[in-house]
Write an enzyme that holds these catalytic residues in place. Structure first.
Site, PDB file in Angstrom:
ATOM      1  N   GLN A 138      40.445  32.904  -7.122  1.00  0.00           N
ATOM      2  CA  GLN A 138      39.549  32.780  -5.957  1.00  0.00           C
ATOM      3  C   GLN A 138      40.120  33.361  -4.668  1.00  0.00           C
ATOM      4  O   GLN A 138      39.400  33.938  -3.874  1.00  0.00           O
ATOM      5  CB  GLN A 138      39.214  31.298  -5.754  1.00  0.00           C
ATOM      6  CG  GLN A 138      38.246  31.016  -4.626  1.00  0.00           C
ATOM      7  CD  GLN A 138      37.900  29.534  -4.553  1.00  0.00           C
ATOM      8  OE1 GLN A 138      37.047  29.055  -5.297  1.00  0.00           O
ATOM      9  NE2 GLN A 138      38.559  28.812  -3.674  1.00  0.00           N
ATOM     10  N   GLU A 153      35.004  33.862   2.701  1.00  0.00           N
ATOM     11  CA  GLU A 153      36.052  33.424   3.625  1.00  0.00           C
ATOM     12  C   GLU A 153      36.660  34.590   4.399  1.00  0.00           C
ATOM     13  O   GLU A 153      37.746  34.474   4.971  1.00  0.00           O
ATOM     14  CB  GLU A 153      37.126  32.644   2.869  1.00  0.00           C
ATOM     15  CG  GLU A 153      36.558  31.351   2.272  1.00  0.00           C
ATOM     16  CD  GLU A 153      37.606  30.433   1.671  1.00  0.00           C
ATOM     17  OE1 GLU A 153      38.744  30.890   1.432  1.00  0.00           O
ATOM     18  OE2 GLU A 153      37.285  29.257   1.432  1.00  0.00           O
ATOM     19  N   ASP A 179      45.240  30.855  -4.354  1.00  0.00           N
ATOM     20  CA  ASP A 179      44.475  29.669  -4.752  1.00  0.00           C
ATOM     21  C   ASP A 179      43.685  30.100  -5.968  1.00  0.00           C
ATOM     22  O   ASP A 179      42.731  30.885  -5.853  1.00  0.00           O
ATOM     23  CB  ASP A 179      43.539  29.202  -3.630  1.00  0.00           C
ATOM     24  CG  ASP A 179      42.659  28.026  -4.068  1.00  0.00           C
ATOM     25  OD1 ASP A 179      42.821  27.558  -5.216  1.00  0.00           O
ATOM     26  OD2 ASP A 179      41.817  27.583  -3.262  1.00  0.00           O
ATOM     27  N   LYS A 238      40.969  18.288   3.311  1.00  0.00           N
ATOM     28  CA  LYS A 238      39.667  18.744   3.826  1.00  0.00           C
ATOM     29  C   LYS A 238      38.896  17.485   4.213  1.00  0.00           C
ATOM     30  O   LYS A 238      38.588  16.659   3.330  1.00  0.00           O
ATOM     31  CB  LYS A 238      38.888  19.476   2.741  1.00  0.00           C
ATOM     32  CG  LYS A 238      39.478  20.829   2.314  1.00  0.00           C
ATOM     33  CD  LYS A 238      38.785  21.280   1.028  1.00  0.00           C
ATOM     34  CE  LYS A 238      39.055  22.739   0.703  1.00  0.00           C
ATOM     35  NZ  LYS A 238      38.607  23.082  -0.670  1.00  0.00           N
ATOM     36  N   LYS A 267      45.169  26.278   6.513  1.00  0.00           N
ATOM     37  CA  LYS A 267      44.561  27.228   5.589  1.00  0.00           C
ATOM     38  C   LYS A 267      43.224  27.673   6.153  1.00  0.00           C
ATOM     39  O   LYS A 267      42.362  26.846   6.464  1.00  0.00           O
ATOM     40  CB  LYS A 267      44.352  26.565   4.226  1.00  0.00           C
ATOM     41  CG  LYS A 267      43.876  27.533   3.179  1.00  0.00           C
ATOM     42  CD  LYS A 267      43.585  26.847   1.865  1.00  0.00           C
ATOM     43  CE  LYS A 267      43.252  27.898   0.815  1.00  0.00           C
ATOM     44  NZ  LYS A 267      42.315  27.387  -0.178  1.00  0.00           N
TER      45      LYS A 267
END
Ligand code: PGA
Ligand code: ZN
Length: 404
Positions: free
Chosen positions: A157, A200, A236, A329, A380
């Site tokens: 990813q 992202e 990741d 998160k 991150k």
């Protein structure tokens, strides 16, 4: 100190153009706080639900009918009481009635209002015990996207620049430079191919996993030579997304758990990875543990979908020595108070924490304050795109305001 006098929830869009929510809380003093909540795409099974069945419309209706009246009158300074009330109103184990994103937006908006009222920066309002001076986080900068965040890209990813410098301006500069060089090299190699960006902000390219990693490692090495910054590659894998029936299914190969462990450990050594997130399926606590035993002295081994920022899952991981780091998160668990329970447990046990964005983001900077308040080992974040840069720029501001 003052009480909450009004609370409102509104629909906004995230960086993928999907609806999410933002909360606005006003205190008796006139101080206000507003915060939006992000959304994931490769969400872990054990996360709270972002929205109730019925989506954002239902979240707005429930907020108006039952959440707002329950918040009004509460003392804003008691963050855990406010967050506790959100749980009470919800009444479920996974925020499925009011929505985890409603909880996140309200929890953070309250902290922001309190910061404004007390004329303190948000990170000070949130600072965990023992975090009285600052250690700035390294940057985990996503430079090339794959998996669910980039159709047509690699299975892995995220291809990451991990930049661990004392000053945010250096860490951010290093990550931005890797992203630039990687784009230039992709363009040079494939001059006729369109070069897009994923969810992202990392590049999207129709290349295989190993070629992508090769290019990333080369870009990191060039930036190291050019700037002498501590820039290293990281990944990741978000492996749950391509794991089925115990098999890891890449474009190039299919591996069982043991094969995956060997493959990933080789990547760590061959490419000098310093950051390794979710290399196994989200239930594979023991596979994580043996990999951490093998490579944990050389790289961060980070659990994201493995823990979902949930304190009881982290407890399980600690008992089994699964990882040496945990991804944090806020909207995986709902509130700041829930998040800090996990952070505090990690800190008490010597695990590094990494404060993280989501793939669908809002253009706000509060995540940088969470990172500093929790003495996170890393922030991150994507490297480009307004919603990513909002967080990096806020970290730069913090660096200038409180750095040495
Ligand atoms: P998500 O993924 O925000 O789409 O869940 C990010 C990650 O896996 O780190
Ligand atoms: Zn992840």
């Amino acid at each position: 100190m003052s009480r909450i006098v009004s609370a409102a929830l509104a629909a906004i869009y995230d960086s993928r153009g999907r609806p999410t929510v933002e909360a606005t809380l006003e205190l008796a003093s006139g101080a206000r706080g507003r915060a939006g909540a992000p959304s994931g795409a490769s969400t872990g099974t054990h996360e709270v639900l972002a929205f109730p069945e019925g989506g954002v419309a239902e979240a707005l209706e429930r907020f108006r009918a039952s959440v707002a009246p329950a918040l009004v009158g509460l003392e804003a300074a008691d963050l855990s009481a406010v967050d506790g009330r959100l749980h009470e109103v919800d009444g479920t184990a996974n925020f499925s009635r009011i929505g985890g994103n409603t909880a996140t937006a309200a929890s953070v908006a309250n902290a922001i209002a309190l910061a404004e009222e007390t004329h303190r920066p948000l990170w000070k309002v949130l600072a965990r015990p023992g975090v009285d001076e600052t250690r700035f986080p390294a940057i985990v900068g996503n430079c090339l996207n794959g998996g669910r965040h980039a159709i047509g890209g690699p299975d892995i990813q995220e291809f990451i620049a991990y930049v661990d410098e004392a000053r945010p301006e250096d860490s951010v500069r290093g990550a931005v430079r890797v992203h630039q060089l990687l784009g230039e090299e992709l363009h040079r190699r494939y001059p006729k191919h369109a070069l897009g960006r994923g969810d992202e902000g990392g590049w999207v390219a129709g290349i295989g996993n190993l070629e992508a990693l090769e290019l990333l490692a080369e870009a990191c090495a060039r930036v190291r030579d050019e700037t002498h910054l501590a820039v290293h590659p990281g990944l990741d894998l978000a492996a749950s997304e391509f794991c089925s029936d115990g098999k890891y299914r890449y474009q190039e190969q299919t591996l069982d758990t043991e094969g995956q462990a060997t493959f990933v450990a080789r990547l760590v050594d061959r490419y000098g990875l310093k950051y390794l997130e979710d290399p196994f399926d989200q239930e594979a606590f023991d596979a994580f543990a043996s990999l951490t035993r093998a490579v944990g002295s050389r790289t961060l081994v980070v659990g994201d979908d493995l823990y979902c920022t949930d304190v009881s899952r982290l407890r399980e991981g600690l008992a089994r020595h699964s990882t040496n780091a945990v991804l944090i998160k806020v909207n995986q668990v709902g509130t700041l108070t829930d998040t800090f329970a996990t952070v505090d447990l990690a800190r008490a046990n010597g695990l590094a924490t990494v404060s993280s964005h989501r793939s669908g983001e809002v253009p706000e900077g509060w995540l940088a304050h969470v990172a500093v308040a929790t003495a996170a080992r890393a922030l991150k974040c994507g490297v480009v795109g307004g919603e990513r840069v909002a967080k990096l720029n806020e970290l730069l501001r913090l660096g200038r305001a409180i750095g040495t």
